[in-house]
Design an enzyme around this catalytic site. Structure first.
Site, short mmCIF file in Angstrom:
data_model
loop_
_atom_site.label_atom_id
_atom_site.label_comp_id
_atom_site.label_asym_id
_atom_site.label_seq_id
_atom_site.Cartn_x
_atom_site.Cartn_y
_atom_site.Cartn_z
N GLU A 49 18.48 -15.43 -37.54
CA GLU A 49 18.83 -16.07 -36.27
C GLU A 49 20.33 -16.30 -36.12
OE1 GLU A 49 16.63 -19.02 -34.29
OE2 GLU A 49 14.70 -18.46 -35.17
N HIS A 272 15.45 -25.26 -39.93
CA HIS A 272 14.78 -24.82 -41.15
C HIS A 272 15.58 -25.31 -42.36
CE1 HIS A 272 11.93 -21.60 -39.55
NE2 HIS A 272 12.57 -22.03 -38.48
#
Length: 443
Positions: A49, A272
């Site tokens: 990402e 995360h």
């Protein structure tokens, strides 16, 4: 083998959640990530990402001294988001884009616009050749009604195929990334059983991190707790997987994750948690006889082939469910398009009345007539595009199902060729660093 041949390797993986202008505190978090990587001096860094190439170039500049070699994998409308940084020279790189990756009309999820893929980088670590993979699979969003499950299963199938077919000459194989799958999910079992990859969290004797190794924790301020229901504490969907070869014994000495908050900072690195695995690579001496090696691999693979037949059959069933759904949606798009075409033809017929009957007036107001025409044209265009998309989805699912059918047949044939396990062979196990895949050819 001399101790000088042993290699210690530190691998880092993180989903950076780096959507420019949408992700919270994005520039500040990238600065924090860069500082962490400079400080920790990992050998290999696998990032997901990193959607903006500007952010990648910023990290590359910051890590020029600690990680002089890097590669950014470009794919899709906004990129794959995948990047690799390494202390060791990257000799080759390749990207494989998954054939299925969500739906373009689900814009609020955004997965389709990011070219989800698996990137491969080939490194030389001393005298060893390492194939390093980084990937990011489609998100789940709703576990009870997971409309993306067939797509994620196909992605896992394509991922294991890509790894098996490209890692033949590797001494060490490492896969890191956000798999968006729980440890016992179908795609995860398919990937690990087919390739022989081992989970760092399960293999390490020393772990320091979140409870149960979860990487999407409920206490993270960037996480909406409702999205984690029914998992109150969080879920484990990020992994570092590895395997050795007949030449190298590989062990995970320790593993750690970040724990949400970062000292001296008001927010964490990402939504995360970051993973760090410390591995020990020990080249093996050629003391085993060839017959012992064949017997060991045969005994180990026999049970895995039987397990893999069940897993691939289950995956094939899930793909068939997705295929039937895609065919229904294609039929619905076709039917809606036909209705739009019929409405457009009717409108054209009405428009021709004044020409055919001289002196007759147009029965409908001109503005309403034009608006109806625009609506008919929009319906035709939308349904045409949807028909093309669903046809592509059907073809991809059919292709994956055909491949799985062939694989099941091949595995069943291979299973029939295994002799019954002998009592003396039942206790034999492969070296700890080399977990043979169920499809590994006999030598």
């Amino acid at each position: 083998m001399a101790n000088s041949d042993i290699v210690n390797l530190r691998v880092f993986s993180l989903n950076c959640w780096g959507i420019r202008y949408l992700s919270k505190h994005c520039p500040q978090r990238y600065a924090m990530i860069g500082d962490l990587l400079c400080k920790e001096q990992h050998d290999i860094v696998l990032l997901q990402e990193v959607w903006s190439e500007k952010d990648y170039l910023s990290l590359k500049k910051k890590l020029a001294c600690s990680h002089p070699h890097s590669h950014y994998f470009k794919s899709g409308v906004i990129g794959s988001g995948l990047a690799v940084f390494s202390k060791h020279r990257i000799h080759d790189a390749f990207l494989y884009r998954y054939s299925l990756n969500g739906y373009p009309y689900m814009a609020h999820h955004g997965d389709w616009f990011g070219g989800k893929a698996v990137g491969m980088a080939i490194l030389n670590i001393g005298r060893l050749t390492a194939h390093v993979y980084v990937t990011h699979l489609h998100a789940e969003y709703c576990r009870e009604k997971d409309s993306y499950l067939p797509h994620r299963v196909v992605q896992a199938w394509e991922l294991q195929q890509f790894i098996r077919h490209t890692s033949g000459g590797a001494d060490v194989v490492i896969l890191g990334g956000d798999l968006n799958m729980h440890p016992q999910d179908l795609g995860n079992r398919l990937l690990k059983t087919y390739t022989g990859l081992r989970d760092s969290y399960l293999e390490t004797a020393k772990f320091d991190g979140c409870e149960d190794g979860i990487t999407l924790i409920a206490d993270n301020p960037f996480i909406c707790k409702k999205e984690l229901i029914p998992f109150e504490k969080g879920i484990r969907i990020d992994y570092i997987l590895f395997k050795g070869s007949s030449k190298v014994d590989i062990k995970c000495e320790s593993m750690s994750t970040t724990k949400g908050s970062v000292p001296d900072h008001p927010f964490p690195y990402s939504d995360h948690e970051a993973l760090t695995a410390e591995m020990r690579l020990d080249p093996l001496s050629q003391t085993e006889t060839q017959s012992d090696k064949q017997t060991r691999e045969q005994d180990s693979a026999a049970g895995k082939v039987a397990e893999l037949v069940d897993i691939v059959t289950e995956a094939r069933t899930e793909v068939k469910v997705g295929l039937h759904c895609a065919e229904r949606m294609r039929y619905t798009a076709t039917r809606t398009g036909v209705m739009g075409l019929a409405l457009l033809l009717l409108e054209l017929a009405i428009a021709a009345v004044p020409w055919l009957a001289l002196g007759a007036e147009q029965p409908f107001p001109r503005a309403s007539f034009y608006l109806l025409g625009v609506l008919c044209f929009a319906i035709l265009l939308t349904t045409f595009l949807l028909y093309i998309f669903y046809t592509m989805e059907v073809k991809a699912l059919q292709g994956a199902e055909d491949q799985m059918r062939l694989a099941v047949g091949s595995l069943q044939e291979k299973l029939r060729g295994f002799p019954l396990a002998q009592p003396g062979n039942a206790q034999r196990r492969p070296p700890e660093g080399h977990e043979p895949s169920a499809t590994e050819p006999e030598k």
